[in-house]
Design a protein around this motif. Structure first.
Motif, mmCIF file in Angstrom:
data_model
loop_
_atom_site.group_PDB
_atom_site.id
_atom_site.type_symbol
_atom_site.label_atom_id
_atom_site.label_comp_id
_atom_site.label_asym_id
_atom_site.label_seq_id
_atom_site.Cartn_x
_atom_site.Cartn_y
_atom_site.Cartn_z
ATOM 1 N N ASP A 456 0.852 -1.197 0.000
ATOM 2 C CA ASP A 456 0.000 0.000 0.000
ATOM 3 C C ASP A 456 0.888 1.247 0.000
ATOM 4 N N TYR A 458 0.318 4.471 0.787
ATOM 5 C CA TYR A 458 0.285 5.338 1.970
ATOM 6 C C TYR A 458 0.913 4.657 3.177
ATOM 7 N N ARG A 498 -3.241 -1.684 4.334
ATOM 8 C CA ARG A 498 -4.243 -0.707 3.875
ATOM 9 C C ARG A 498 -4.941 -0.041 5.057
ATOM 10 N N ARG A 499 -5.074 -0.781 6.164
ATOM 11 C CA ARG A 499 -5.678 -0.173 7.354
ATOM 12 C C ARG A 499 -4.775 0.949 7.877
ATOM 13 N N TYR A 500 -3.469 0.667 7.946
ATOM 14 C CA TYR A 500 -2.512 1.716 8.322
ATOM 15 C C TYR A 500 -2.501 2.831 7.262
ATOM 16 N N GLY A 501 -2.491 2.424 6.001
ATOM 17 C CA GLY A 501 -2.385 3.400 4.925
ATOM 18 C C GLY A 501 -3.522 4.395 4.916
ATOM 19 N N GLU A 502 -4.744 3.937 5.202
ATOM 20 C CA GLU A 502 -5.891 4.841 5.223
ATOM 21 C C GLU A 502 -5.725 5.896 6.312
ATOM 22 N N THR A 503 -5.204 5.481 7.472
ATOM 23 C CA THR A 503 -4.988 6.455 8.546
ATOM 24 C C THR A 503 -3.852 7.406 8.198
ATOM 25 N N ARG A 505 -3.068 8.367 5.248
ATOM 26 C CA ARG A 505 -3.621 9.296 4.263
ATOM 27 C C ARG A 505 -4.360 10.431 4.956
ATOM 28 N N LYS A 506 -5.148 10.087 5.986
ATOM 29 C CA LYS A 506 -5.884 11.118 6.729
ATOM 30 C C LYS A 506 -4.917 12.043 7.475
#
Length: 541
Positions: A456, A458, A498-503, A505-506
């Motif tokens: 991922d 991010y 992806r769970r880390y990446g989404e955070t 990104r925020k």
């Protein structure tokens, strides 16, 4: 009573003291009691901080004699020079303010007529991590940098000098646009700056406003416009006059290159400190846009043909207005926009959960590259010329800015959405996930292209940022050279990435919003203060 000789002697003492604090030279002028006090200060705060304090106090006390460029004007000049500047010259550098304003330089060159001030400038550059490059001498009569060509010249030349060398320099090859009149020393400095630029290079000079309309200089102004060298004149508030109280302008010039079309318009603006960012942005938009921007307000482009009369008057105030609206009319909209952004900001704070500290298994990117999950790319060294395709520079990454510079390299790397670009310089590491396709990768950048099915983007960018992000109350890691293949990242399944990446990104969006909201907040403060000053706003009952 202190006289000029006393000030010069004090300057020599301060220069020697600062050099001693940095381990240079030996003590000859600094009295023993003063040296003991400085050593105590150095033990408490460090030698570099003690030297900075000494230079800062000297500049503050002698600001009227030194005519130093105010920091906000210096930053504005650096912004106008634009991203991608790797080499800079200031031929009248004083204490080196302008040379230390542009960050992340490969080369900085200065010249100063006063030897004591030149010594102070060398110390100031050393404190900024810039290799000593200040020479002593009169730039117009005895140029210490013959043959030097740089990306940018930033200069605050001396004003209204009659004894600048007119009689000795009549046939000087620098006067490509005309022999400067004896009473127009500033036009000599303008042509000296142009002579030291690479093709496509930019010069930004702080000028007295009268240089835009004096009859004696109209022939040179006309030639500068006709040949595309003078591209912008920006008025500054009269209260920002440096020592002299004179109204000031900034002239932005560009060294013409053989294949570039001659501009048909010149950019004119009236700028206040709170609009410096907007005017700089408008200027760069005008440089890169295919059609001239003819908007009114604090900045607009004016056809050069309209200025080619018997006066060639380039005074921006004759063509633009610093204020479209009075502060009283403008403030409600400014306040409303700021409140909306603050509401949005509170909703953007990422939600994370505290857990017991744990060690995650890691893998280095070299192994990831061998497995085909990531590609590591970099571009060669080349000049950012100002024309061609948009290029992402290391300065863009480190400042958080969007690409504005342009380039035409032969050996290019073009970004794709999902690429992770890294810049490492002077202890800083900046990381960005690319969202736009087709931007050229700038020099000194590393591009990591992950396989989205296995890594991922991010997630990768976030853990790269962790390499140089200080702990609360701590200091940033020292990163002078980035070797991507030695970087360790957690070895976890892509779904967890992806769970880390989404955070992450925020977090990056939150950081960007904070940067933008700072500018909006400054605009609100300026609107209130100006409204009070003009009597158009008042406190509530």
């Amino acid at each position: 009573m202190r006289n000029a000789a006393d000030d010069l002697h004090l300057g020599a003492v301060v220069a020697e003291a600062a050099e001693l604090l940095l381990g240079q030279g030996r003590r000859r002028l600094v009295a023993a009691p003063a040296w003991w006090l400085l050593q105590e200060l150095a033990e408490e705060q460090g030698s570099a901080e003690a030297a900075r304090f000494l230079l800062g106090r000297y500049a503050e006390v002698h600001s009227r004699r030194l005519f130093e460029t105010p920091p906000e004007i210096a930053r504005f000049m650096a912004d106008l020079a634009g991203p991608g500047v790797r080499s800079v010259l200031d031929p009248a550098c004083g204490l080196g303010t302008l040379l230390t304003t542009i960050g992340h330089l490969d080369q900085a060159h200065g010249q100063e007529a006063d030897d004591t001030v030149a010594r102070l400038a060398r110390t100031r550059l050393a404190l900024a991590g810039i290799e000593e490059a200040v020479r002593t001498g009169d730039s117009l009569r005895r140029d210490s940098w013959p043959g030097l060509a740089v990306d940018a010249v930033l200069c605050h030349p001396p004003f209204n000098e009659r004894n600048w060398g007119y009689d000795d320099l009549v046939s000087d090859p620098r006067w490509e646009y005309g022999l400067p009149p004896k009473a127009e020393s500033e036009l000599a400095w303008v042509q000296h700056a142009l002579a030291h630029l690479k093709p496509g290079g930019v010069a930004v000079l702080l000028m007295p406003a009268v240089a835009a309309n004096r009859r004696s200089g109209r022939r040179i102004r006309s030639n500068l416009l006709r040949q595309g060298a003078l591209q912008a004149v920006i008025g500054l508030p009269s209260r920002m006059g440096v020592g002299t109280g004179l109204p000031l302008h900034l002239w932005v010039l560009r060294k013409p290159s053989g294949h570039d079309p001659v501009p048909s318009h010149v950019f004119l603006a009236e700028a206040e400190p709170e609009t410096f960012e907007e005017v700089a942005r408008r200027w760069h938009e005008t440089r890169t846009a295919p059609d001239p921007d003819a908007r009114t307000g604090p900045a607009r482009t004016v056809p050069i043909i309209e200025l080619m009369d018997e006066n060639v008057d380039l005074t921006p105030g004759r063509h633009v207005s610093a204020d479209d609206q009075a502060p009283a009319q403008r403030f409600p909209a400014v306040r409303e926009r700021l409140l909306e952004r603050l509401d949005r900001l509170s909703a953007m704070i990422p939600d994370v959960v505290a857990v017991p500290a744990r060690t995650m298994p890691t893998v280095d990117l070299a192994e990831t590259e061998r497995a085909g999950a990531i590609k590591v790319l970099s571009s060669g060294r080349y000049d950012v010329t100002g024309s061609g395709d948009l290029v992402l520079t290391d300065q863009d990454l480190l400042s958080g800015a969007a690409p504005q510079a342009r380039t035409q390299p032969d050996d290019r790397v073009v970004t794709e959405p999902g690429d992770v670009v890294v810049a490492a310089r002077a202890g800083e590491l900046a990381v960005r996930v690319v969202s736009d396709k087709g931007v050229v990768l700038g020099p000194r950048l590393t591009l990591l292209r992950p396989d989205p099915q296995r890594i991922d983007a991010y997630f990768l960018a976030g853990f790269l940022r962790a390499l140089s992000t200080p702990s609360p109350g701590g200091t940033q890691s020292s990163i002078s050279r980035f070797d991507p293949r030695r970087v360790q990242v957690p070895r976890i399944p892509v779904e967890e990435q992806r769970r880390y990446g989404e955070t992450f990104r925020k977090v990056f969006e939150f950081e960007e919003e904070l940067r933008d909201i700072g500018a909006a907040g400054r605009a609100a403060v300026a609107s209130i203060v100006k409204g009070f000053g003009k009597g158009e706003l008042s406190p509530p009952e």
